[in-house]
Structure formats: C-alpha cells, structure tokens
Design an enzyme around this catalytic site. Sequence first.
Site, PDB file in Angstrom:
ATOM      1  N   ARG C 265       0.866  -1.174   0.000  1.00 46.10           N
ATOM      2  CA  ARG C 265       0.000   0.000   0.000  1.00 46.10           C
ATOM      3  C   ARG C 265       0.903   1.224   0.000  1.00 46.10           C
ATOM      4  NH1 ARG C 265      -3.293   0.882   5.347  1.00 46.10           N
ATOM      5  NH2 ARG C 265      -1.711   2.461   5.718  1.00 46.10           N
ATOM      6  N   HIS C 269      -4.024   4.669   4.275  1.00 45.54           N
ATOM      7  CA  HIS C 269      -5.246   3.901   4.018  1.00 45.54           C
ATOM      8  C   HIS C 269      -6.198   4.699   3.142  1.00 45.54           C
ATOM      9  CE1 HIS C 269      -8.715   1.350   4.574  1.00 45.54           C
ATOM     10  NE2 HIS C 269      -9.407   2.414   4.943  1.00 45.54           N
ATOM     11  N   TYR C 278       1.976   4.725  12.365  1.00 41.51           N
ATOM     12  CA  TYR C 278       2.112   3.299  12.684  1.00 41.51           C
ATOM     13  C   TYR C 278       3.048   2.531  11.755  1.00 41.51           C
ATOM     14  CZ  TYR C 278      -1.620   3.256   9.164  1.00 41.51           C
ATOM     15  OH  TYR C 278      -2.354   3.453   8.029  1.00 41.51           O
TER      16      TYR C 278
HETATM   17  C1  LIG Z   1     -17.370  -4.512   8.345  1.00 39.60           C
HETATM   18  C2  LIG Z   1     -16.433  -3.358   8.281  1.00 39.60           C
HETATM   19  N1  LIG Z   1     -15.726  -3.013   9.360  1.00 39.60           N
HETATM   20  C3  LIG Z   1     -14.872  -1.977   9.329  1.00 39.60           C
HETATM   21  C4  LIG Z   1     -14.706  -1.229   8.194  1.00 39.60           C
HETATM   22  C5  LIG Z   1     -13.744  -0.035   8.166  1.00 39.60           C
HETATM   23  N2  LIG Z   1     -12.617  -0.347   7.278  1.00 39.60           N
HETATM   24  C6  LIG Z   1     -12.621   0.017   5.989  1.00 39.60           C
HETATM   25  S1  LIG Z   1     -11.291  -0.567   5.164  1.00 39.60           S
HETATM   26  C7  LIG Z   1     -10.647  -1.277   6.560  1.00 39.60           C
HETATM   27  C8  LIG Z   1      -9.354  -2.009   6.506  1.00 39.60           C
HETATM   28  C9  LIG Z   1      -9.349  -3.045   5.421  1.00 39.60           C
HETATM   29  O1  LIG Z   1      -8.128  -3.714   5.416  1.00 39.60           O
HETATM   30  P1  LIG Z   1      -7.778  -4.788   4.312  1.00 39.60           P
HETATM   31  O2  LIG Z   1      -8.918  -5.738   4.176  1.00 39.60           O
HETATM   32  O3  LIG Z   1      -6.463  -5.350   4.597  1.00 39.60           O
HETATM   33  O4  LIG Z   1      -7.777  -3.952   2.953  1.00 39.60           O
HETATM   34  P2  LIG Z   1      -6.820  -2.737   2.580  1.00 39.60           P
HETATM   35  O5  LIG Z   1      -7.562  -1.497   2.949  1.00 39.60           O
HETATM   36  O6  LIG Z   1      -5.561  -2.918   3.330  1.00 39.60           O
HETATM   37  O7  LIG Z   1      -6.629  -2.855   1.113  1.00 39.60           O
HETATM   38  C10 LIG Z   1     -11.500  -1.055   7.647  1.00 39.60           C
HETATM   39  C11 LIG Z   1     -11.249  -1.523   9.020  1.00 39.60           C
HETATM   40  C12 LIG Z   1     -15.482  -1.605   7.088  1.00 39.60           C
HETATM   41  N3  LIG Z   1     -15.418  -0.924   5.927  1.00 39.60           N
HETATM   42  N4  LIG Z   1     -16.317  -2.661   7.155  1.00 39.60           N
END
Ligand SMILES: Cc1ncc(C[n+]2csc(CCOP(=O)(O)OP(=O)(O)O)c2C)c(N)n1
Lengths: 327, 327, 399, 399
Positions: C265, C269, C278
């Site tokens: 990434r 985020h 972090y």
């Molecule tokens: C059910 C749910 N819980 C929390 C969130 C908030 N949220 C959005 S993206 C994310 C992290 C996702 O991480 P990952 O699956 O590793 O994907 P990345 O963003 O790293 O590509 C979170 C906690 C959400 N969108 N849906």
Amino acid sequence: MALKTFIEAIRDGLREEMARDENVIILGEDVGKKGGVFLATDGLWDEFGDDRVIDTPLTESQIIGTSIGAAIGGLRPIAEIQFADFIHPAFNQLVSEAARLRYRSNNGYSAPMVVRAPYGGGVHGALYHSQSVEAFYTHVPGLKVVIPSTPHDAKGLLRSCIRDDDPVLFFEHKKMYRSVRGDVPDGEYTVPLGKAQVTHPGTQVTVIAYGLMAHYALEAADRVADDGISVEVVDLRTLRPLDKETVLDSVRKTGKCLIVYEDNRFGGYGAEVAAIVAEEAFDYLDGPVTRIAGPDVPGVPYNHVLEDWFMVNPEKIEAGIRKLAAY
Amino acid sequence: MALKTFIEAIRDGLREEMARDENVIILGEDVGKKGGVFLATDGLWDEFGDDRVIDTPLTESQIIGTSIGAAIGGLRPIAEIQFADFIHPAFNQLVSEAARLRYRSNNGYSAPMVVRAPYGGGVHGALYHSQSVEAFYTHVPGLKVVIPSTPHDAKGLLRSCIRDDDPVLFFEHKKMYRSVRGDVPDGEYTVPLGKAQVTHPGTQVTVIAYGLMAHYALEAADRVADDGISVEVVDLRTLRPLDKETVLDSVRKTGKCLIVYEDNRFGGYGAEVAAIVAEEAFDYLDGPVTRIAGPDVPGVPYNHVLEDWFMVNPEKIEAGIRKLAAY
Amino acid sequence: MAVSERSAGSGAKNAKDARNALGADLGLSGDDLLEMYRLVALARAVDERMWILNRAGRIPFVISGQGHEGAQVGVTWALEKGKDWIAPFYRSIATCLTFGMSPRDIMTAQYATASDPSSGGRQMPGHYGSHEHNLVSVSSPVATQLLHAVGLALAARIRKTGQVALTIMGEGSSNQGDVHEGLNFAAIHKLPFIFIVENNGYAISVPLARQVAGSSVAQRAAGYGIPGVTVDGSDVLACYAAARDAVARARAGDGPTLIEAKVTRLTGHSSDDQQTKYRSEEELAADKSLDPVPKFREQLVAAGILTPEAEEKINAAIAADVHDATEYAEAQPDPHPSTAMRWVYAEDWPSESPPPWGMGEETASGSDSAPDSDAAADDAAADDAAADEAAAPIDESAR
Amino acid sequence: MAVSERSAGSGAKNAKDARNALGADLGLSGDDLLEMYRLVALARAVDERMWILNRAGRIPFVISGQGHEGAQVGVTWALEKGKDWIAPFYRSIATCLTFGMSPRDIMTAQYATASDPSSGGRQMPGHYGSHEHNLVSVSSPVATQLLHAVGLALAARIRKTGQVALTIMGEGSSNQGDVHEGLNFAAIHKLPFIFIVENNGYAISVPLARQVAGSSVAQRAAGYGIPGVTVDGSDVLACYAAARDAVARARAGDGPTLIEAKVTRLTGHSSDDQQTKYRSEEELAADKSLDPVPKFREQLVAAGILTPEAEEKINAAIAADVHDATEYAEAQPDPHPSTAMRWVYAEDWPSESPPPWGMGEETASGSDSAPDSDAAADDAAADDAAADEAAAPIDESAR
Ligand SMILES: Cc1ncc(C[n+]2csc(CCOP(=O)(O)OP(=O)(O)O)c2C)c(N)n1
Ligand SMILES: Cc1ncc(C[n+]2csc(CCOP(=O)(O)OP(=O)(O)O)c2C)c(N)n1
Ligand SMILES: [Mg+2]
Ligand SMILES: [Mg+2]
C-alpha cells in the site's frame, strides 16, 4: 377451490412458481431430502432436483449473501431460514446489502429474492424458536415485509413476492402451519403487495393486526360483539410498504384504534402504526391509540406458565378492546 | 471545570475508568497505535499497553462475542465498533447473546460491557458511514442504549455505562466529536442511566431529541422564541430504559409533542416515543404527536445536495415546531 | 478478456520468436503486454490525479489503489470481459479500468456527479460498480461481496452460462465470517469462483500479524479442499498466470481457487489516514521497491516491448485521458434532490412519501445552513483535523 | 479435573503395574477409569430416560447426546473442574455431568421447573448452563458460544488465572462465520482456548459432504497456524489424550488447539426428527458399532478394571440417580409468572413495566384457552404431525 392448511398453500405456491419459472430456486438448511423442518418444501427436491432445491450448510449469512449474488445473476432465489430467530447472523447481508443494492447503484443492480422464515410463539419454542423479528426489517427502506394470515393470502402473496423485483421477507407464523385451514382458489391468482384487508367490518373500534394475531383479533371481535361492541379488524398482510390508506380510513371511521402484535412492545412494528395513526388521524380520535403486545422481556420463555403469560391471546385483546371501547 | 470537546470528554472518561479499574479493557479495530480512526482512544495504548488496548482483526462479530466472554470472565470490556454502520455483522451476538444472557440463565450469567460506536450523518459519509442504528437495539429487551449530546453527559454517562452490570450500547454522533465543546467537571462525577434532561424549559411545544438532534432542537427553539413560541426541549440521553416520566410530564404540560430523530422515519426510535405519548398523554394533547426524521431511503447519500436534503437540521425542526404550534 | 483467443493471431505469425518472447509462454502477445502496461500506468495516473484534486480541495476524499495495480491488471486480464463477473473492492481502480470502465467513470465517482455510473453520486468515492461491465456495486462493509460472487457463480453453474465469478478484498477483510461461509459453500459445490486477496500487510493500521493468524491467507484454502496460491503482486505476469489457471479450473468445473497477491500500500489507508503514525520511515521506503509500475515498465523495456516510441504514445494517451476525465467530471452537475427518493424499490410506493421538506426547491435555501464542510467521513473524517475544523462548531457551553 | 494430580497417588503406589495397566500411560488410575465409565453410562441412562419420558408424554421435547458421551467424558476429564471454563452445546449432557452438574440439574431442565439451575424453566431442554460449575449458558443459535469461550480465554490470560476455556459444537455449526473469526483471534493471541468439534456426520439431515468442504474440520486448523487433531470419538481414552495435550499447550501459553472427535448420532436430531427419511437402515445399523458405551465397557472389562462387582455397583448407583432425578424433577413446581419479568436487567426499571394483563393471578384463568399442546417447537414442532394436531385449529374458512 380447495381447503388447504397454511403450510400446504405455501408449499403449493412454491411448487407452482418453480414449475412456472425455471429461474426460481430454493436454498436453505434441510430443505432438500428432509423437506424442511416444517415440511414446507416437502417433495420439491424430488420434483426439481439438486440444482433447484439446495441443502446449504448451516450458515445463514451465506444463504442470504449467496441469494443476493444469485439474484444478480438472473435467478429468483427463495431462501428458507429455518427459524426467524436464526436470521440474525444474516442481518448485515440483508440490511447493508439486499436492502441497499438498488439505491446505492442508482438502479444499476437489484436483488429480487424472497426470504421465508417461520416466526412466532405459542408452540413451546422458548427464547430462540419463538421470535417475531419483523420490526428489525420493517424499519429498513429497500426491504419489503409480508406476513400472511390465511392459506389464500399466503399463496397469493408468496406468488407476488417471488415475482417482485425487490427483496421481500416473508414471515410465516409456525403455529398456523397446520392449525389454520382455508379455501384456496384453483387458478394462478395473486394477492398484491402493499394492500391490507378489512377482515371484519365494524364501527366502534379498529383493531390492526397481522399473522396469528389477525386470527386472535377476529376471535376477540366475536367475543365483544355479544356485548354490542362493533369492531373493525384490519389484517395488514404487507407490513412494508404499509397500506396507510386502509388503516387511516378505518380509524377515521371508528375513532378508536388498538394495534396488536406478538413481538416485544417497545419499539415493535406496532409502534410505527401507532405513531402514524396518532399523527394522521388525530382529529378523528375518540380515545388514545393503544397497543396490546408482547411484554418487554428478552424472549418467550419455555415453561408453559411463563409462555402463557407472555403470549398475546384473544382474551388479552378482548380486554384491550373493552377498555378502549369504554373510553 | 474545563472546556472539552465531545471526543476529549470521551477519551478522558475512558482513561480515568481504565486507571480506576484494571479489569476495564478496550478492544476494536485500530484502537491501539493509531488511537482509533476518530482518535477516541489516542494515547491509551501507550499508557495501558497491549493487554488492555487490543487491536482486533477486522471482525465485528468477534469483537462483540469475545467481549461477552471476557465479561463473563471478569473483565469490563469496552468494544469500539469503528462506525455504527459496521455493527451489523455483530447483530446476532448482540441480540441473541449479550441481550439475553442474564434472562435466559435466570440471572446465572450476565455480560457487563460497553459497545461504543460513532453514528450519524452530515459529514459526507454516505450510505455506510452515516447510519443511525439505535432503533435496532432499543427494541431489544436486555440491552441499554445511550446517546449523549454534551461533553459533560458523554463522560458522566460513559462512566455509568462502564460500571453498569448490563450490556450498554453507547452511540456517539461523529459530527459532534470536535465541533461540540462544553464544560466538564473535574471530579469523578457520573450521570445516571435512564434519566432524560430538560435542556430548554418551555410551555407550548415539547421537542424530544437526542444526540446531534438535541443541539439542533435547541437551535430551533431559539429561532422560534423570537416569535413567541415557547419550546421545551427534552434531551433523552438514555434511550432505553426510557425516562417516560420526564417525557410525559413535559407533554402533559405543553400539550404538543414533536419528536426529532435523524434515522429513517419509518419504524425509527421516535415511533416508540410517539406511540407512548399518544397513548399515555392522550388527554393532554392539543395537537397530533408529530415527528421530524430522516426520509425513508436506504441511507444518507454522499453528494452534498442529496445529503443536505436527507439531513434533519434546525430549519426543518423549526418548520415542524411552527406547524405544530399553529395547530 | 479471452486472452488466448486474442493472442492467437500474433502468436501464429511469429510462432518461434513468440516462444522466447516475454509472456509468450502465457499466450500473451506484445500487444497484450503493452495494453496491460497501459492499464497499470493509467490506473496509477488516475489515482495520482485523485490525490492532487484532493489536496487542491476539489474532491473531499480519496481511497487509493496505488501499489495494487499490477495484481489487479494481471488478474483481471485472465477473465473474459463482458462475460465473467467481478465483485471488486474500494481499491479496485485498475480492476475496473481493465474490465471496461473508463477514466471518466472513475472520475465522476470522485466528484459524485449525477452522471457517475457507479452510484449517481450517492456513494462515497471508491464504491465503484457497473452493470454494463459486470462489475458488482461496491458497498462499504468489507467482505460481503464474496458471497455475492459465490451467488453469481452458483447462478452461472445452474444456468450453464460458462461464466466465472471473481471477488477481491484485502487480507484484513478476509477474516470476516462471510469469507469462511462463502469459501465453504463454493468449495462444496465446486463453483466457478475465484477469491483474490490483495494482501498489502495492513488493515488501516493493524499489521498482518495481528490480522491474520498464521500470516497467510492462501494457506486457509486447504481447509476447504481448494488450491491456495501465493503470488508476488508486483509481478503482473505471475498474477496473470495464477488467475489464468484458476479460470481454467473454474471453467472446467473443478471449483474455486484462492489467490493471495502480496502487494504494498503505497499511500495511507485513505486521504484521512496518517500512516507514519504506525509505519516506520524505513518500512515505507523499502516498500517503494515493490511498486509494480516501474517494475513492469522495466520488464517490458528490457524485453524490447515497451520501446521509447510506444511509451511516449501510451503516456500521451494516458495524460489525455486523465485530463479529459477530470475536465469532464468537473463540469458534470450534481444530482437533483428530486431524485433522492428514487430506486428505494423498483416502483414508487404511495406510503413511502417524501419528507415534509419536499424534494428539491425548498432545500435550495435550507442547504445554506446545512453543514458545508467537506469533512471526509470515511475511516477518516476521523483524524483529519482540517475536516473537523470545517464542521460548524456547536458550543454547547453557551447553553 | 486435574487428572495428573488425582492419579499421582495411585500412580506412585503401583508404579510398575500402572505402567502396563490401561490408562497408565495417560496418568489415569483404575479409579479414574471407573469414574469415567460411570459418567459415560450415567449420561446414557439419563438420556434414555428422557426419551421414555418424552414418549410417555411427560416432557415435550428431547435433544440427545447419545453416541457423543465417550468424547464428552474423555475431553472434559482433561480439564480442571471448578477452574477451567466450558461453553457447551445442546448435546453436552455428559460434558455437564462430568463438569459437576447432577442428574437432577439435567432432569429439571427437561421439566422446565422453577428450580432448573440452567434457566429456571425459561429455556428449552438442552440449553444447559451453570455458573457454579463454569458451564456457560447454552443458547440456540449455533456457534456463538465459540467467541464466548475465546473471550473467557482472553480474560484468563489478561487476569493471569491459569484457566483454559473450551467450547464444543457440531461439525455443521463449525461452518458459521463466528468460528472463523474466533479461531483467528484466539490463534493470533495464542489464547488458552480449545475447540472441540463433535462430528457426527449430520447437521439435522444434511450430511458431512454438503456441510463441510473437504470433509474435515480438523484440517482447517492449519489455516490459523494451530494444531488440528482428529480423534475417534468412541474411544474415550484417545479423546482424553488429545484434550490433555491441548490443555497442556494452552496452559503453557502455546495457544489454541482444534480437536475433531468423530462420533455418531445414535438418535434422530431431536424428538421431532424422523432420521429414516434421510439415512438408510444400513447406515443406522452400522453406526451402532460406534457406540462408545459398550466399547468403553468392553475395554475396561478386558483390562480387568470393570469387574462384575464394580459394574453392578455403578449400575445400581446410576439407576438410583436417574430415578431420583426423575422423581425430583416431576415434583418440582413450575416457575410463577410473577417472576417472568425478572432479570431483564440487573435491576428493575420503572419504565419497563408489566403488560396490562399483569404478572400472575389473572393469567391463571387466561391459560385455559391458551394453546395447551405440547407441540415441541424445535427444529421440530415441525414435522411432528401429532404436535401439530394438538394445536387448536383455527378454521379461517369459517370467516
Ligand atoms: C465490516 C467493516 N468493518 C470496518 C470497516 C472499516 N474499514 C474500511 S477498510 C478497513 C481495513 C481493510 O483492510 P484490508 O482488508 O487489509 O484492505 P486494505 O484497505 O488494506 O486494502 C476497515 C477496518 C469496514 N469498511 N467494514
Ligand atoms: C444459527 C442457527 N441456525 C439454525 C439452527 C437450527 N439447528 C439446530 S441444530 C442444527 C444442526 C446442527 O448440526 P451440527 O452442528 O452438526 O450438530 P449436531 O446436531 O449434528 O450435533 C440446526 C440446523 C440453529 N440452532 N442455529
Ligand atoms: Mg490490507
Ligand atoms: Mg453434526
């Protein structure tokens, strides 16, 4: 015309719609060989085979989520949730996904599907086999919610639900499956969504109910009739979209409104009906909008003494009618 | 006394309770090093370490289910759900388990825990970062639901929630985190659960609200005051158990009641309040019990034009008050 | 897209050369590779423009695919465009572009215009979708889309359409219960389903070791009796190869495959995240070396496929596309509030009536006092102090 | 219970003999084995009595542990009674008996008496629980309890109590999302947690192959980086050994273990299920050979541990216990409706007021007309025609 039990009417409706449209499939726990724990799908697996009557693993979120995808892919899934109590693991798929797909995609996508589930108490099912869960879903724009009370309506509404282009929750009171019988027309009739029915005309008190309570309301209406209290019973049939006109017309006529539901009182579906009536029929009211509903405890208890205490029944409705009529 | 933002008051409350009771832990997504996406737990991981401020995987059902078990095991978990919109996967754990544990075990077990979640719209969060979810949980006996509107109440109520012996959902309007400031006493004060507050005394119209809407209701009350309309604003603070007395006392005095909530209107929390008022204050009503609430679409849309249309604001409340006052 | 068919022509012409040429063993022609490169670079360029627009205050929120583009183009290339299904996620810009969406489609989503094909301005940026291109509408709750793809695969099998359904999410999201339930069902029924995990090592701030027990998502596949493949997500051709095998399995009726693409990434985020809180500077610097764009470029240059002329042409086309998409989106109107109640259901219901404040004209004046901040509200609105300050302060102490 | 401590005494006495004696390698004394056998046989006897009472119309519903008892006693024996935690499921009769509940406790649950320690008559039979014995209250939605056990393990680790938390469910239930989420979290944090799957090959009517992709739950453990063990659930000592190892791992801070015990369901799913509709006679007959009760008995007889005198004593004690429990439960009063609103919350709230029909006296008359059927309502009320007929018919055609 034929006399059918409630569950026969549902089974017939499923079978006929599956025969009519090969895109209609059924999926759920034990719906195949066993024919469902209530036998709602009995015989359908034999008739339509593995591809169209699918025994799923014990995973409700999967059942609903897969149905959404299958609906996008051109099928018309009918998902059976074994007991309404076990629909909760699928809450996110229903509320975040099924309900919102059309709106969020600006009509790019939709999820035409039916979710059938037995609900309701009075059968010694205790906390987790007795729940009324309609209030959670009637609050959600994008979902339709149907609760029939007669074999005629069950079959006609089920047909409409299967043909509808939006997700519909279809709740069946399990106590009615074999105890309720009624005439069902022979042809391919439908009952439209979004239309309530006056099942007992009257002039002094409107009683609004659905499902098993629609029967109990009729019984209560009969009981008080001897004492000259004229009750109009409205069976909602579709809870959302609500047929406001039929409800308001009745209350504007009688001036008194009692709403009956089996679910916990606080925040139950009847609260919305009460709020609508209180606002939109205010000038016509000759007494407070009242409710007879399940007590506010976390579930229907098992022991028959406690269950009897919990359950709304004709006597309790009768008492509510008498009190309101005397107001 | 110190002037604090809403989120500072919450953070202070968390820190002080963690310092007071070593059984208090925090768990949730990004609550550790990052301090939460809204920084509600900023600094707490540094202060209390890995064991007491736990970054969980992205799994809400696990967060709630683990909290239930941890509570049984003697901890006092505070679960953070990143957005109220994402509490849905935990619906089953909250409704079937947390809410029912005490009742179903006849007081053998209980799950004292707090679930914090930011809710609400008006921040360009669209369908999935704007939801009001209180209606789903206020309907569930066994759960308590708290929505504070001031830094003072947020901290005092949060303390009560953490010390409470039952599961409490604590919803924080995210638009208020940094935009709302207020005085917070220095000592270890608490605000009791189950007590509403009259935040603006008046005589002609009662407006009942909570969260961000409690502020907008005050603004609306100010606007109409110039025209001689005297509004009493009741800030509910605890939605369940509801402080019926304060609500009914006010409506019995003013004779008119407007209920304001941001959530979808149909079947929202305000429906129950309306139903109670319509029944229990009927004889005092000089006008219909009315509601100003979010429109019945499946979510707050993103585009600012659509979002403005969706959101309840002081003008819309003002219009509702004027209409009711003129009734 | 049917790569094998598309490359058949060029492959036939220079059969011998092709055998040694880059991608030839995969059935990819030089033209295929150039087009794949264009898509990777285009996705990056669109993405970078989004950040510029965000910093310039033109768009309130960005969620980015930077670092994921190689895996996305490689994987998507193995599917048949207009036939197969993809249920993407918020980082899937390159996926959507490869499967048929245009830069204008992506850019109108950033501006939430009425013409935004994903949602008509109803959803936050990043929630792409297009029925025209078989891209399922993205929602925010993570992982739900896996079951939709499984359902699409079920429909494909029952209706015998020959389609494959693929879904994508991050490694953090793969821990959601829906993933377990969906993999189990898809594997039992040997559905034509592919699960792509774009593992970038973080779920917002939470690192892999605190998200994924065992630290490998691919290794979970065996638990369902299906293949689990780990692939270097910065290697476009390796991703293509893995996906191609999975598609072949799926079409042959051999069931699902799980592919974990290790990516990085390159941004926070989202536009509201400060990842330095972090992640160490060293880690961030090291991660730059996993950027798929220069890596793929060098590979193609070394193979003599991306000639200076070809690159110039591609770059010019990309620049023009991004410029056009931005200008276009900037000029597009907002949706009208009178449309806000449409598409709750297929039809309008009389009982689902508009709020007392109506559907449009009235709100025009009302909107003045409505919050006018651009406070992004994702996992975000969050710690973005600027956003918070923009929100009209409510001084409750004044009460 | 701390087997190693308990057996230390006898082990020391006859160290040499013990080494060759049955169970000695596991540190189990002859007395241990006899007690384990008593529990297996007691659970069976209580269970059989439940069915008799059901057929006699005394209790409306039975959900049975027959076929699972060996695994349950073997596993539970490895835990420390009164210290460790178990979150059981509806078939856990032997588990509950081994962990300290009495036949009376089980039987009052069948009768739903006020004195039923599991729920005071509020829950259906099969929903056991006892805070006194660290048995977490069972609910109906399957698999939720896994997360509670994980939370208990987390609390144990944070509070440094040295406790282990174990949970149990069927193989069908193990497909629920909560299982995935819980195993992942427990494995990340290396919690003192044990997951027992009692795999009886069916989830009601749905056979293993349609429930569990890959047909092995144990093989899913590797996906979380934890050990997954498959054990013959009719082999009490093998189950004990597997659980003992898992407990040792857990106490040592090495994290969770998944144990899949292959058992057989000797009865229908519940008293409302006709399993011949979906299981062949041959299969049912073959499954009888996997019955743990005769198997364990023969093992102990062959080892000279279960002598005729010992068996007679045990049988007599069991008969007396079952008789006593039945008589006791039969005589216990129903809960009074005035108690029905208690324990919604820790305290009573004025706003949570009783319904208009009050809390008791009034209902006495009302109950006459209330449904008086014993219609069991589980996965059941269901196809039990008798139950349905008992429900008062509502003839809507009469309207
Ligand atoms: C059910 C749910 N819980 C929390 C969130 C908030 N949220 C959005 S993206 C994310 C992290 C996702 O991480 P990952 O699956 O590793 O994907 P990345 O963003 O790293 O590509 C979170 C906690 C959400 N969108 N849906
Ligand atoms: C969430 C949920 N869905 C459905 C049910 C209904 N139900 C009760 S037991 C059962 C089958 C369980 O099978 P398995 O886990 O294999 O355990 P077994 O009964 O075979 O011991 C089902 C479907 C339930 N209790 N909970
Ligand atoms: Mg990630
Ligand atoms: Mg089983």
